[in-house]
Design a protein around this motif. Structure first.
Motif, PDB file in Angstrom:
ATOM      1  N   GLY A 193       0.895  -1.253   0.551  1.00  0.00           N
ATOM      2  CA  GLY A 193      -0.342   0.001  -0.262  1.00  0.00           C
ATOM      3  C   GLY A 193       0.986   1.310   0.499  1.00  0.00           C
ATOM      4  N   ASN A 194       0.616   2.821  -0.384  1.00  0.00           N
ATOM      5  CA  ASN A 194       1.260   4.356  -0.221  1.00  0.00           C
ATOM      6  C   ASN A 194       0.216   4.875   0.503  1.00  0.00           C
ATOM      7  OD1 ASN A 194      -0.607   4.541  -3.008  1.00  0.00           O
ATOM      8  ND2 ASN A 194       1.587   3.968  -3.819  1.00  0.00           N
ATOM      9  N   SER A 195       0.787   6.029   0.150  1.00  0.00           N
ATOM     10  CA  SER A 195       0.436   6.963   1.110  1.00  0.00           C
ATOM     11  C   SER A 195      -0.956   7.714  -0.016  1.00  0.00           C
ATOM     12  CB  SER A 195       1.098   7.986   0.996  1.00  0.00           C
ATOM     13  OG  SER A 195       2.043   8.450  -0.181  1.00  0.00           O
ATOM     14  N   HIS A 196      -1.028   7.215  -1.216  1.00  0.00           N
ATOM     15  CA  HIS A 196      -2.277   7.420  -2.196  1.00  0.00           C
ATOM     16  C   HIS A 196      -3.224   6.944  -2.330  1.00  0.00           C
ATOM     17  CE1 HIS A 196       1.532  10.567  -4.111  1.00  0.00           C
ATOM     18  NE2 HIS A 196       2.218   9.456  -4.384  1.00  0.00           N
ATOM     19  N   GLY A 197      -3.324   5.965  -0.962  1.00  0.00           N
ATOM     20  CA  GLY A 197      -4.391   5.260  -1.689  1.00  0.00           C
ATOM     21  C   GLY A 197      -4.180   4.144  -1.861  1.00  0.00           C
ATOM     22  N   HIS A 198      -3.539   3.628  -3.099  1.00  0.00           N
ATOM     23  CA  HIS A 198      -3.206   2.797  -3.865  1.00  0.00           C
ATOM     24  C   HIS A 198      -3.163   0.704  -3.242  1.00  0.00           C
ATOM     25  CE1 HIS A 198      -2.891   4.552  -7.451  1.00  0.00           C
ATOM     26  NE2 HIS A 198      -2.932   5.688  -6.677  1.00  0.00           N
ATOM     27  N   ARG A 199      -3.787   0.477  -3.149  1.00  0.00           N
ATOM     28  CA  ARG A 199      -3.541  -1.379  -2.764  1.00  0.00           C
ATOM     29  C   ARG A 199      -3.314  -2.300  -3.199  1.00  0.00           C
ATOM     30  NH1 ARG A 199      -4.920  -0.026   3.676  1.00  0.00           N
ATOM     31  NH2 ARG A 199      -4.925   1.999   3.048  1.00  0.00           N
ATOM     32  N   SER A 200      -2.280  -3.634  -3.460  1.00  0.00           N
ATOM     33  CA  SER A 200      -2.349  -4.891  -3.267  1.00  0.00           C
ATOM     34  C   SER A 200      -2.116  -5.760  -2.555  1.00  0.00           C
ATOM     35  CB  SER A 200      -1.819  -4.550  -4.919  1.00  0.00           C
ATOM     36  OG  SER A 200      -0.477  -4.322  -4.406  1.00  0.00           O
ATOM     37  N   ALA A 201      -1.971  -7.022  -3.685  1.00  0.00           N
ATOM     38  CA  ALA A 201      -2.174  -8.448  -3.110  1.00  0.00           C
ATOM     39  C   ALA A 201      -2.315  -9.221  -3.896  1.00  0.00           C
ATOM     40  CB  ALA A 201      -3.421  -8.380  -1.785  1.00  0.00           C
ATOM     41  N   SER A 202      -1.561 -10.227  -3.559  1.00  0.00           N
ATOM     42  CA  SER A 202      -1.511 -11.150  -4.503  1.00  0.00           C
ATOM     43  C   SER A 202      -0.429 -12.570  -3.558  1.00  0.00           C
ATOM     44  CB  SER A 202      -0.182 -11.381  -6.012  1.00  0.00           C
ATOM     45  OG  SER A 202       1.339 -10.750  -4.688  1.00  0.00           O
ATOM     46  N   VAL A 203      -0.385 -13.777  -4.099  1.00  0.00           N
ATOM     47  CA  VAL A 203      -0.769 -15.462  -4.151  1.00  0.00           C
ATOM     48  C   VAL A 203      -0.076 -15.793  -4.797  1.00  0.00           C
ATOM     49  CG1 VAL A 203      -1.451 -16.828  -2.692  1.00  0.00           C
ATOM     50  CG2 VAL A 203      -2.267 -14.569  -1.961  1.00  0.00           C
ATOM     51  N   ARG A 204       1.173 -16.254  -4.879  1.00  0.00           N
ATOM     52  CA  ARG A 204       1.601 -17.201  -5.947  1.00  0.00           C
ATOM     53  C   ARG A 204       0.949 -18.891  -5.652  1.00  0.00           C
ATOM     54  NH1 ARG A 204       7.170 -15.218  -7.320  1.00  0.00           N
ATOM     55  NH2 ARG A 204       8.249 -17.785  -6.796  1.00  0.00           N
ATOM     56  N   LEU A 205       0.939 -19.671  -5.857  1.00  0.00           N
ATOM     57  CA  LEU A 205       0.869 -21.147  -5.408  1.00  0.00           C
ATOM     58  C   LEU A 205       1.202 -22.182  -6.666  1.00  0.00           C
ATOM     59  CD1 LEU A 205      -3.846 -21.207  -5.538  1.00  0.00           C
ATOM     60  CD2 LEU A 205      -2.082 -21.060  -3.994  1.00  0.00           C
ATOM     61  N   PRO A 206       1.640 -22.997  -5.828  1.00  0.00           N
ATOM     62  CA  PRO A 206       2.132 -23.929  -6.724  1.00  0.00           C
ATOM     63  C   PRO A 206       1.200 -24.902  -7.860  1.00  0.00           C
ATOM     64  CG  PRO A 206       2.306 -25.571  -4.136  1.00  0.00           C
ATOM     65  CD  PRO A 206       1.377 -23.800  -4.491  1.00  0.00           C
ATOM     66  N   GLY A 207       2.354 -24.820  -8.617  1.00  0.00           N
ATOM     67  CA  GLY A 207       1.796 -25.464  -9.939  1.00  0.00           C
ATOM     68  C   GLY A 207       1.502 -24.547 -11.113  1.00  0.00           C
ATOM     69  N   GLY A 208       2.455 -23.220 -10.509  1.00  0.00           N
ATOM     70  CA  GLY A 208       1.795 -21.996 -11.972  1.00  0.00           C
ATOM     71  C   GLY A 208       0.789 -21.076 -11.470  1.00  0.00           C
ATOM     72  N   PHE A 209      -0.210 -21.008 -10.146  1.00  0.00           N
ATOM     73  CA  PHE A 209      -1.097 -20.568 -10.469  1.00  0.00           C
ATOM     74  C   PHE A 209      -0.597 -19.185  -9.812  1.00  0.00           C
ATOM     75  CE2 PHE A 209      -2.915 -25.034 -10.815  1.00  0.00           C
ATOM     76  CZ  PHE A 209      -3.528 -24.629 -12.102  1.00  0.00           C
ATOM     77  N   SER A 210      -1.776 -17.898  -9.737  1.00  0.00           N
ATOM     78  CA  SER A 210      -1.590 -16.888  -8.467  1.00  0.00           C
ATOM     79  C   SER A 210      -3.011 -16.197  -8.753  1.00  0.00           C
ATOM     80  CB  SER A 210      -0.714 -16.342  -9.508  1.00  0.00           C
ATOM     81  OG  SER A 210      -0.968 -15.515 -11.118  1.00  0.00           O
ATOM     82  N   TRP A 211      -2.653 -15.532  -8.395  1.00  0.00           N
ATOM     83  CA  TRP A 211      -4.267 -14.392  -7.159  1.00  0.00           C
ATOM     84  C   TRP A 211      -3.524 -13.245  -7.564  1.00  0.00           C
ATOM     85  CZ3 TRP A 211      -5.425 -11.980  -3.156  1.00  0.00           C
ATOM     86  CH2 TRP A 211      -6.430 -10.958  -3.165  1.00  0.00           C
ATOM     87  N   SER A 212      -3.971 -12.348  -7.874  1.00  0.00           N
ATOM     88  CA  SER A 212      -4.122 -10.678  -7.203  1.00  0.00           C
ATOM     89  C   SER A 212      -5.103  -9.717  -6.908  1.00  0.00           C
ATOM     90  CB  SER A 212      -2.690 -10.562  -8.475  1.00  0.00           C
ATOM     91  OG  SER A 212      -3.361  -9.961  -9.404  1.00  0.00           O
ATOM     92  N   SER A 213      -4.234  -8.671  -6.619  1.00  0.00           N
ATOM     93  CA  SER A 213      -5.849  -8.401  -7.178  1.00  0.00           C
ATOM     94  C   SER A 213      -5.728  -6.794  -5.794  1.00  0.00           C
ATOM     95  CB  SER A 213      -6.980  -8.247  -5.094  1.00  0.00           C
ATOM     96  OG  SER A 213      -8.188  -6.866  -5.540  1.00  0.00           O
ATOM     97  N   ARG A 214      -5.959  -5.643  -6.785  1.00  0.00           N
ATOM     98  CA  ARG A 214      -5.444  -4.530  -7.253  1.00  0.00           C
ATOM     99  C   ARG A 214      -6.641  -3.009  -6.880  1.00  0.00           C
ATOM    100  NH1 ARG A 214      -0.902  -2.677 -11.917  1.00  0.00           N
ATOM    101  NH2 ARG A 214      -0.338  -1.868 -10.109  1.00  0.00           N
ATOM    102  N   ARG A 215      -6.810  -2.261  -5.877  1.00  0.00           N
ATOM    103  CA  ARG A 215      -7.317  -1.246  -5.825  1.00  0.00           C
ATOM    104  C   ARG A 215      -6.868   0.031  -5.563  1.00  0.00           C
ATOM    105  NH1 ARG A 215     -10.712  -2.083   0.049  1.00  0.00           N
ATOM    106  NH2 ARG A 215      -8.340  -3.325   0.629  1.00  0.00           N
ATOM    107  N   HIS A 216      -7.522   1.029  -6.229  1.00  0.00           N
ATOM    108  CA  HIS A 216      -7.124   2.232  -6.303  1.00  0.00           C
ATOM    109  C   HIS A 216      -8.004   3.516  -5.663  1.00  0.00           C
ATOM    110  CE1 HIS A 216      -3.536   1.778  -9.705  1.00  0.00           C
ATOM    111  NE2 HIS A 216      -5.464   0.557  -9.910  1.00  0.00           N
TER     112      HIS A 216
END
Length: 61
Positions: free
Chosen positions: A38-61
């Protein structure tokens, strides 16, 4: 000539750190497999990397 400042402050090694610059500040929580930012401008993100090449990510502004 322009002036730039950047400082990384580690609060918990490999888990939590804060970065301060002349553009603002940001925080980083987590490691290589899962993290959130997260930063001072209110941008936030999260991500998870799973075994087998799978991943999830989320971004909010």
């Amino acid at each position: 000539m322009s002036f730039h400042y950047h400082k990384r402050i580690t609060l918990i090694p490999r888990v939590l750190h804060i970065e301060v610059s002349n553009h603002g500040w940001s925080w980083h929580l987590g490691g290589r497999r899962a993290h959130a930012t997260g930063n001072s401008h209110g941008h936030r993100s999260a991500s998870v990397r799973l075994p087998g090449g799978f991943s999830w990510s989320s971004r909010r502004h």
